[in-house]
Design a protein around this motif. Sequence first.
Motif, short mmCIF file in Angstrom:
data_model
loop_
_atom_site.label_atom_id
_atom_site.label_comp_id
_atom_site.label_asym_id
_atom_site.label_seq_id
_atom_site.Cartn_x
_atom_site.Cartn_y
_atom_site.Cartn_z
N PHE A 161 0.88 -1.17 0.00
CA PHE A 161 0.00 0.00 0.00
C PHE A 161 0.91 1.22 0.00
O PHE A 161 1.79 1.34 0.86
N SER A 162 0.74 2.10 -0.96
CA SER A 162 1.55 3.31 -1.05
C SER A 162 0.74 4.52 -0.63
O SER A 162 -0.44 4.63 -0.95
N PRO A 209 2.85 9.25 6.06
CA PRO A 209 2.37 8.27 7.05
C PRO A 209 0.90 8.52 7.41
O PRO A 209 0.46 9.67 7.51
N GLU A 210 0.15 7.42 7.57
CA GLU A 210 -1.28 7.51 7.89
C GLU A 210 -1.54 6.89 9.25
O GLU A 210 -0.95 5.87 9.62
N GLU A 211 -2.46 7.51 9.99
CA GLU A 211 -2.73 7.12 11.37
C GLU A 211 -3.10 5.64 11.53
O GLU A 211 -2.56 4.94 12.38
N ALA A 212 -4.03 5.17 10.70
CA ALA A 212 -4.46 3.77 10.81
C ALA A 212 -3.31 2.81 10.54
O ALA A 212 -3.14 1.80 11.23
N TRP A 213 -2.51 3.14 9.55
CA TRP A 213 -1.35 2.29 9.25
C TRP A 213 -0.36 2.29 10.40
O TRP A 213 0.22 1.26 10.73
N GLU A 214 -0.16 3.46 10.99
CA GLU A 214 0.78 3.55 12.10
C GLU A 214 0.31 2.72 13.30
O GLU A 214 1.12 2.15 14.02
N SER A 246 7.30 9.13 -0.77
CA SER A 246 6.15 8.30 -0.40
C SER A 246 6.49 7.38 0.76
O SER A 246 7.63 7.29 1.18
N VAL A 247 5.47 6.71 1.22
CA VAL A 247 5.59 5.72 2.29
C VAL A 247 4.89 4.46 1.80
O VAL A 247 3.80 4.54 1.24
N ASN A 248 5.51 3.32 1.97
CA ASN A 248 4.89 2.05 1.60
C ASN A 248 4.66 1.22 2.86
O ASN A 248 5.49 1.21 3.76
N TYR A 249 3.53 0.54 2.86
CA TYR A 249 3.19 -0.36 3.96
C TYR A 249 3.00 -1.76 3.40
O TYR A 249 2.58 -1.94 2.26
#
Length: 91
Positions: free
Chosen positions: A40-41, A45-50, A66-69
């Motif tokens: 997921f790109s 950073p996103e709160e739910a992902w964190e 970008s940030v990848n999860y």
Amino acid sequence: MTDREKEICLDLAKHTIGMDSKEVYRTHGEKVYIPYRNYFSAAHPEEAWELMVKEGYAKRTDYKESVNYKMTPDGIQWMAKELRINICLTY
């Protein structure tokens, strides 16, 4: 994690492994899903992902713009338990 946060996280996790666009099938009376991706790109950073990273359910990789999860094996097990489904990893 609150129920609402869990719902948001599960929706993101399902999208990450492609479960939102592919059918879940049944075999021997059990629901089964075989992921075809695990990423997921996001621009930042996103709160739910964190929350998922903090729980050990996801891993974050930072790039220049970008940030990848990615879901971890523990995250896949958490999803399977919460969704009452078998998720078969093929990678």
